[in-house]
Every structure is written in structure tokens, then in C-alpha cells.
Scaffold this active site. Sequence first.
Site, PDB file in Angstrom:
ATOM      1  N   SER B  40       0.827  -1.211   0.000  1.00  0.00           N
ATOM      2  CA  SER B  40       0.000   0.000   0.000  1.00  0.00           C
ATOM      3  C   SER B  40       0.861   1.260   0.000  1.00  0.00           C
ATOM      4  O   SER B  40       2.001   1.249   0.453  1.00  0.00           O
ATOM      5  CB  SER B  40      -0.902   0.007   1.236  1.00  0.00           C
ATOM      6  N   ALA B  45       5.023   7.286   2.355  1.00  0.00           N
ATOM      7  CA  ALA B  45       5.065   8.517   3.146  1.00  0.00           C
ATOM      8  C   ALA B  45       6.441   8.611   3.784  1.00  0.00           C
ATOM      9  O   ALA B  45       6.972   7.625   4.269  1.00  0.00           O
ATOM     10  CB  ALA B  45       3.979   8.512   4.214  1.00  0.00           C
ATOM     11  N   GLU B  46       6.997   9.798   3.767  1.00  0.00           N
ATOM     12  CA  GLU B  46       8.379   9.921   4.225  1.00  0.00           C
ATOM     13  C   GLU B  46       8.519  10.689   5.532  1.00  0.00           C
ATOM     14  O   GLU B  46       9.127  10.240   6.488  1.00  0.00           O
ATOM     15  CB  GLU B  46       9.206  10.601   3.115  1.00  0.00           C
ATOM     16  N   GLY B  47       7.914  11.882   5.574  1.00  0.00           N
ATOM     17  CA  GLY B  47       8.262  12.869   6.598  1.00  0.00           C
ATOM     18  C   GLY B  47       7.951  12.523   8.021  1.00  0.00           C
ATOM     19  O   GLY B  47       8.856  12.412   8.845  1.00  0.00           O
ATOM     20  N   GLY B  48       6.669  12.340   8.372  1.00  0.00           N
ATOM     21  CA  GLY B  48       6.423  12.099   9.768  1.00  0.00           C
ATOM     22  C   GLY B  48       4.977  12.178  10.214  1.00  0.00           C
ATOM     23  O   GLY B  48       4.061  12.262   9.395  1.00  0.00           O
ATOM     24  N   PHE B 113       8.227  21.054  10.997  1.00  0.00           N
ATOM     25  CA  PHE B 113       7.612  20.826   9.700  1.00  0.00           C
ATOM     26  C   PHE B 113       6.871  22.094   9.300  1.00  0.00           C
ATOM     27  O   PHE B 113       6.550  22.919  10.151  1.00  0.00           O
ATOM     28  CB  PHE B 113       6.633  19.639   9.791  1.00  0.00           C
ATOM     29  N   TRP B 151      -7.702  -8.928  -4.076  1.00  0.00           N
ATOM     30  CA  TRP B 151      -9.138  -8.955  -4.376  1.00  0.00           C
ATOM     31  C   TRP B 151      -9.531  -7.512  -4.606  1.00  0.00           C
ATOM     32  O   TRP B 151      -9.382  -6.671  -3.728  1.00  0.00           O
ATOM     33  CB  TRP B 151      -9.946  -9.502  -3.194  1.00  0.00           C
ATOM     34  N   GLN B 233      -3.643  18.903  -3.128  1.00  0.00           N
ATOM     35  CA  GLN B 233      -2.333  19.420  -2.734  1.00  0.00           C
ATOM     36  C   GLN B 233      -1.269  19.053  -3.754  1.00  0.00           C
ATOM     37  O   GLN B 233      -1.143  17.893  -4.144  1.00  0.00           O
ATOM     38  CB  GLN B 233      -1.936  18.835  -1.376  1.00  0.00           C
ATOM     39  N   HIS B 235       2.610  18.936  -4.019  1.00  0.00           N
ATOM     40  CA  HIS B 235       3.777  18.970  -3.133  1.00  0.00           C
ATOM     41  C   HIS B 235       4.910  19.697  -3.830  1.00  0.00           C
ATOM     42  O   HIS B 235       5.184  19.431  -5.002  1.00  0.00           O
ATOM     43  CB  HIS B 235       4.196  17.533  -2.790  1.00  0.00           C
ATOM     44  N   LEU B 245       8.550  11.581  -4.561  1.00  0.00           N
ATOM     45  CA  LEU B 245       8.525  12.591  -3.509  1.00  0.00           C
ATOM     46  C   LEU B 245       9.877  12.747  -2.813  1.00  0.00           C
ATOM     47  O   LEU B 245      10.528  11.763  -2.462  1.00  0.00           O
ATOM     48  CB  LEU B 245       7.484  12.175  -2.470  1.00  0.00           C
ATOM     49  N   GLU B 248       9.363  16.678   2.854  1.00  0.00           N
ATOM     50  CA  GLU B 248       9.435  17.991   3.479  1.00  0.00           C
ATOM     51  C   GLU B 248      10.466  17.977   4.609  1.00  0.00           C
ATOM     52  O   GLU B 248      10.971  19.021   5.013  1.00  0.00           O
ATOM     53  CB  GLU B 248       8.043  18.337   4.042  1.00  0.00           C
ATOM     54  N   ARG B 281       2.734  24.087   2.162  1.00  0.00           N
ATOM     55  CA  ARG B 281       3.058  23.493   0.859  1.00  0.00           C
ATOM     56  C   ARG B 281       2.493  24.255  -0.324  1.00  0.00           C
ATOM     57  O   ARG B 281       3.135  24.378  -1.364  1.00  0.00           O
ATOM     58  CB  ARG B 281       2.559  22.049   0.815  1.00  0.00           C
ATOM     59  N   HIS B 346      -0.065  15.506  -5.008  1.00  0.00           N
ATOM     60  CA  HIS B 346       0.392  14.718  -3.864  1.00  0.00           C
ATOM     61  C   HIS B 346      -0.741  14.159  -3.018  1.00  0.00           C
ATOM     62  O   HIS B 346      -0.674  13.025  -2.564  1.00  0.00           O
ATOM     63  CB  HIS B 346       1.294  15.595  -3.004  1.00  0.00           C
ATOM     64  N   ARG B 381      -3.545  20.648   3.400  1.00  0.00           N
ATOM     65  CA  ARG B 381      -3.071  19.772   4.472  1.00  0.00           C
ATOM     66  C   ARG B 381      -1.648  20.135   4.855  1.00  0.00           C
ATOM     67  O   ARG B 381      -0.808  20.343   3.988  1.00  0.00           O
ATOM     68  CB  ARG B 381      -3.102  18.314   4.025  1.00  0.00           C
ATOM     69  N   GLY B 383       2.059  19.245   6.241  1.00  0.00           N
ATOM     70  CA  GLY B 383       2.932  18.080   6.216  1.00  0.00           C
ATOM     71  C   GLY B 383       2.921  17.399   7.576  1.00  0.00           C
ATOM     72  O   GLY B 383       2.911  18.057   8.616  1.00  0.00           O
ATOM     73  N   ASN B 385       0.454  15.684   8.814  1.00  0.00           N
ATOM     74  CA  ASN B 385      -0.902  15.528   9.356  1.00  0.00           C
ATOM     75  C   ASN B 385      -1.685  14.371   8.725  1.00  0.00           C
ATOM     76  O   ASN B 385      -2.764  14.032   9.206  1.00  0.00           O
ATOM     77  CB  ASN B 385      -1.713  16.825   9.187  1.00  0.00           C
TER      78      ASN B 385
END
Lengths: 296, 608
Positions: B40, B45-48, B113, B151, B233, B235, B245, B248, B281, B346, B381, B383, B385
Site C-alpha cells: 500500500s 510517506a516519508e516525513g512524519g 515541519f 481482491w 495538494q 507537493h 517525492l 518535506e 506546501r 500529492h 493539508r 505536512g 498531518n
Amino acid sequence: MSTQIEQQETETEGEEEETEPAVESPGDQRRATKRQRQAERDIQRETEEASLDDEETVSLKVFRYDPEVEGKQEPRFDDFTVPYHKGMTVLDALIYARDRYDSSLTFRHSCRQAVCGSDALFVNGRQRLGCKTQLSELDDPVRIEPLPHQEVVKDLVVDMEHFYDQMEAVEPYFDADELPADDLEEQRQSRENREKVKMSTRCIWCGACMSSCNIAAGDNEYLGPAAINKAYRFAMDEREGENRKQERLRIIEQEHGVWRCQTQFSCTEVCPKDIPLTEHIQELKREAVKNNLKFW
Amino acid sequence: MYEHDVIVVGAGGAGLRAAIAADEEGADVALVTKLHPVRSHTGAAEGGINASLRDGDSWDLHAYDTMKGSDYLGDAPAIDTFAKTAPEEVIQLEHWGMPFSREDDGRVSQRPFGGMSFPRTTYAGAETGHHLLHTMYEQAVKRGIEVYDEWYVTNLAVTDHDDPEDRECHGCVAYDIKSGKIEGFRATGGVVLATGGLGQAFDHTTNAVANTGDGCAMAYRAGVPMEDMEMIQFHPTTLPSTGVLISEGVRGEGGILYNDEEERFMFEYGYANNDGELASRDVVSRAELTEVNEGRGIEDEYVDLDMRHLGEERILDRLENILHLAEDFEGVDGLDEPMPVKPGQHYAMGGVECDENGETCIDGLYAAGETACVSLHGANRLGGNALPELLVFGARAGYHAAGRDMKTAEIQTGLSAKSEAGDVEPPVTPGAIDSGSEDVAADGAAVEPTGVIENAVERERERVETLLEEDGINHAEVRADVQETMTQNVNVFRKEEGLKTALRDLREAREAYEDVAVSDPSRTYNTDLIHTIETRNILDVAEAITLGALAREEFRGAHWRAEHQERKDDEWIKHTMLAWNDGTPELYYKPVILEGDEETYEPKERSY
């Protein structure tokens, strides 16, 4: 490669039983129309590929197999010529071939950035992630096959169930002996300890290591590098506690566990996340020995 | 027919969290996903993960930052619930073994952030999403939660009452990708949609190939309104060639943006005099594109993100993954040279309208994570969140669907929450080509659950048969046309004429889709079929995004309009709602709730 084809031919027979029995019509009719349409597309494709003469191109030889489609039940290789641009990956080339030439060309892919682990393939004789393998690094033609030592479902898609089973066999979940009573208080972990498990937590479950391992090929019950690495990730995590660690060492010490590894390093060489898998297996062997001496 | 108390569609962060919650509540829960859970896109997702954990920080500061970041389009009950619950959810993850980055004293690290008044972003290197996803999947394995992987859920089983608010969701229909079987799934408690993003409506996106807006499109057609779909959004730091990506976190750690004249443009040209690179952003994305449009872009396309001054040790400790991404996907060594970056699609702030408990206006149907719009993120949004959102609201949807007695939601859903009719004038008729036929949630007037599901299964079998049997064009052509017009016309800078062009193009694409067929005749792992069905979903969400963008005649958060260069608080503090209305979409508005638990949020100028 020849061995792999033989293997799949036998699988074909087995899998045919699972597919629905051939219905006279409209199924046959449908397939006939589709075949005809495919033939038309092939001609169109040849024209399109021929017109690429002036451009820089790359040639792909792609493994094809489908248990229920006539002409594909016998494994074969299809050639595709796709236009090349700088920075193009094996996955980009496959997507181009599928979207422009043959929409039945089948392979798993999702994130395109080496984190979902869907597109481990056997490219020019080596396990690699399609999305992070630059075509510029490969000899032409580029030969693309499904991961060896796994049952082929169709084209480049292999059955991952056995891999998942082995991962689950090591109880791959954090299970601390004790947790802070306060829901808002974290467990402490030293930077050194986090650093120690860091590489092992990078695993993306792509299966490249398992496919490259001679031992796993010969012993179907061998846990394999990825699962043992998963066990390492928890056994070395200081937050879990000594009791859980003992149980983890018991699991990896079983007959088809760490002692099967003959340190050939093939897993470490192919890991797309650079996890030192062989080292982790060796370290668990040492832990197990130390542990056994302790209780002796 | 398979039967469970709770069915969760999608097994990324939101889906896994919902499933674990439902399991904790004692329900028999199953995850149904077109991928395997660990594939998935939460994993990218990288930042946090933002949460107020430390002295000097508090939930209300986090809530305030989030409301300000949303440009006052977030709903206070959602934001307050979120900011209060995020800390316990983050610590819960730590108790589940997540390998967070640590301080010397062994506590989890937090970093600054964009748009945050306190360094409250917890992280695990620059691979936070990967670790979150795997940690939660491990916990799902520990609990023995059933997973139907590969499925593909193609439709919902919903009753066909005229008023969507009278409808009930009894389950869904799914296609077993490996075998080609089509089966019904009955959910006695509820269905939770957690299918992630819709980035494939655009061609330059950080989203995975699998992020095709399936949950949004299915809920929309079943009668759940889409909310604030225009709020997309972009990015500011994605690699130009692939859209991969660059976190951030690079700017959070001190990375600097330069234009072609080696100017630090965020300050030099006054885009964000206080926060510079760490402005929100939307602000940074517009600044970058303005630089490019004014001739100061590099190769007329991108700007540079430089982190070399941070030093090798700090980069390796906190941003190592970024080095790999820049090397593998752009051929750039981030230790030696700046990294080229440009804005890319993004995240969808909008989505399936639901309340704080994840409930939609259809009984038994829930949404969580990026698929949902509670609304937490409003027009933009922040970063860090998104991951706490999927934890907080994924869990709440799971608990509620499993029958936990929860506080009645303050947020109203469905057409009954309408405050004002919409007045958008699209140049072509949007919606279904042939409304009143297959798209309607018609079920032959069945109300009894198994009947509703069996009818839904029958419809999906027919749909698949038709696609397989008929002759036609390849969906890939239609999908490429949609992505191209969306990136061309519904991007960072939006003009009325461009939006209308997009709607015309989308109408043409819809018409072309009528002639789409699957050329692969196989029942085995037919990705041609899956992608063809996805493309229909992409069409529906792309049109919803564009209609919302045309309707909202103001500049708020991520939504910039050439003809409307200011935020119009008197008129536009309201949500853009779009109801499918059985194939003839109806646009309307509902109020934004600014009255929070502690305070009423006063819209202020959003400067960074």
C-alpha cells in the site's frame, strides 16, 4: 533458464484443472475474436516498432505464460522494441510495451519508487526491482523473466503465498514482555539499538532474496533470508525483553532455520534495500550458540 | 458469499488501523485489498507524524496550526478530535514496536515541519510511512485478522432508496484478481472505505499507480456526496522526471530552495518572509512555479533543493532514504549537488463526506484516511498531518463500525446538511453518459441484505463479461487523455477557461470510455481488466475535482483561481459538495464549523 521453462510446463498441467472447463460458446467465440483482434494489433505494432528506426530504442525479451490462453500455455518469450529516453527504467519499458503494444502483458507494480516491493523481476539473469533498475545499466536485449524458484501465475507474476507463509512463520510482530502503564509514555530505546535494527527494518517483502537463495530452492521449508531478517529485527530490538528473545531464538534455530544458511551471500547481493542479510543470519547463529552455552 | 461483521476495503494505514480497532472491539473483521497490505502507498510517506507530545506543546496549538493551515475550511469538531487523539495514537504505534528515530535520552525524536508552531513531527528516518505500514500490518498478523489480498472491490452493495440518506450498505462485490472469481462480501456491521488517494487522475503525481480513487468513485455513485474535491495538494518537492517525492523533512532539517540565479527565492522575492522554505506546501508550490514562469527556473522546469550544508552525518542519520531516491530516480547525489524539484500532485484534501466517526450519510458505510473528507485538512493539508489522520479516524471508523458506543457526531452529512444550492455552469453536461441505467445504485428494489448483495454481484458479473467480450479501444488511451488535461488545466494555477476545457475533455473521455474493452481474454491475473475498471473511477473523480474547482470562485489554500485572487470569507467559508444524484451531479454547499471545544476559530490572514 531452460530448467525454469521445464518447471513451468509441468505446472501448466496442474493449473489447467483449476481453470473453468472450456465452454463451447460464447467463450470460444470470444477468444477467437480476441485472437483475431490481437493479430491485427500485432501488425499495427510491427509498423509502429519499425517506425522507431531513427530513434534510440531498447529491445526487451519478455517471458510470457498464461495457463488458459491459447498460444501462451507453452511458455515463450516475446520481443518488444520501445523508444529509449535517459533515466528510463525496466518498469518504464514494461509499462510502455503494455500500454502501446500488448495490454495483456502482465506484471505487478505500484509505487514506482522501490518501497512497495511489487516488481522484483529476474532481469538479465539477476533479481532486481524493475522500478529502480536503469536500462542504461543493462546489456541489450534486456531479458525479463519472473522470479525463479516461485510458481508462475502469469507472465511476470509469481505466486507469493509461500514467501508470505515463511514471513509469518517467524511471528513477525512486536510483542514486548512489558509495556509502560501510561498510554502516553513511550518505551525508551537507545540510538545505538535503533541503529542496530535499522537496516533490518528496511525490508519491503519483494522476495528477491528468497528467489536468489540456492538453499531455499532446494529446501521448501527453509525460512529464507527475508523471514530470518524479520526475526533478527525483533530479536535485536531491546524493547521486547529477554523472554520474547528466547522464543525468537528458538524459532530461528529450528531444523529449517538459520543453520541451513551456507553464507553464499546471494541474498545480500540482490537485496534492493542493501540489507546485510547474510550478516544478520550469521549474527543470529552466534546469538543462538551463546544462548545455548548459557543454558548448558 | 463471504460474511464478516466489518469489511475494510483497502489495507494501507487507514484500513489497517480500522481493522485493528474493529478487532479490539470484538468484531470479526476482514481486509479486502487489490494489493497485498505491505504494497500500500502509505509505505511511501516519508516525513512524519504530528502529535503534541512534549512540554511547551499542546493539542490546542496543534489544532490551531491545522485550522490555520486549512485556510479555515477545516471543521473544528474534526480538527479538535484529531489534535486531542494524535498523541495516544503515536504512542500506541511506539508500543507496537515502530522504529522511531530517537533522542539521546531514548525518547522519540520530533522535528520542525511546515506550518507547525512547534517541532511536533515524530519520524522514523525519511521512511516513516514504510515503518508505520509494516508495524500495523504486523499487528494485524498478530491478531489473526483475515486478509483477502489481491481482491479488487469493484462496487458497493447498497439499497436503492430514492433518498441516499435512507440507503443502507450491506457489503460489497470483489473480483479475485488471481482466479477471476467475482464474489459478494456481506458486512453485518459496516463497510469501511480506505482506498487511499486519487493521484492517478494526474500525470505528474507522487501517488502510486494503484491510487485511482476507487473508494471515492464507488461511494459517489452509491449516493455519498463528495466534499471539497477541488482541494488538491501539489507537493513542492517532487523529482521532475518521475514525480517521486522528496520529503518535506529535507526542508524541516534546513534544506534550501534556489532558483536558476542561485537566489534563495522564498525570501528574495517575498513569498514567505518569516518561514521561507518551511511555509505551507501550497505557498511553496506556487512560489516555485512563479519562478519558472518568470524565467528563473532551471531548464525552464524546476528549482534546486540543496541539503549539502547539513553535512553527511546528519543527512545519513535523518534523511538517508532521500539520497537513495535522488540517486535511483534522478541520478543525482544529494551529498554532492542540489536536487532538482518541482510541484507534483500529492494529496486529495477532499473526498468522501463523513463525520468524526467516519460515518457517511449511507447507513453502514464509512470512510477513513485520504479517501475520506471529515474535514480535517480543509483547503490545505499540513505536512505530517496525513499519518495521524489515518490513525485517529481509521480507528474511530473501525470502532464505530464494530458497534462501540461513541459520542454523537457534530458534523452533519448528506443532502439534508445542505445550506445553499450551487450555481456552477459547466460547458458540457457532467455525470453519467446514460444516467438512469447501470450507474444507479439500483438493486431491483431488494432491501433484504443477501438480495442486495446478490443483485450487486450479478451486475458486476455482467459488467466484467461485457468488458471481456466486447471489442473496443484500450482504456490506457482514455486514462492518458484524462491525466493530460488534468495536469494541463486543473493544476496549481487554475483559470476559468482551462477548467472548462478540462470539463470538455473529460466529457470526451467519458464518451470514449463507452467504447473501451479489455483485449486480454484471460481470467487469470487480468490486469488489463482491473486497470479498465479503475479508469472509470478516475473519470468520475477527475470530473468531481474540476467541477469543484470551477464552482469555487476564490483563492483559498491550495485552490488558486486566476480571476479570483483573494480569499472571500464572507461568501466562501463553506464546503463544496457534489452529489452524484443517480448520474446527474448536483452541486451544493454546506457550512464550515468554526466553533471548537475551547474556542471559535477566527479566520485570520494566513501568512508564513
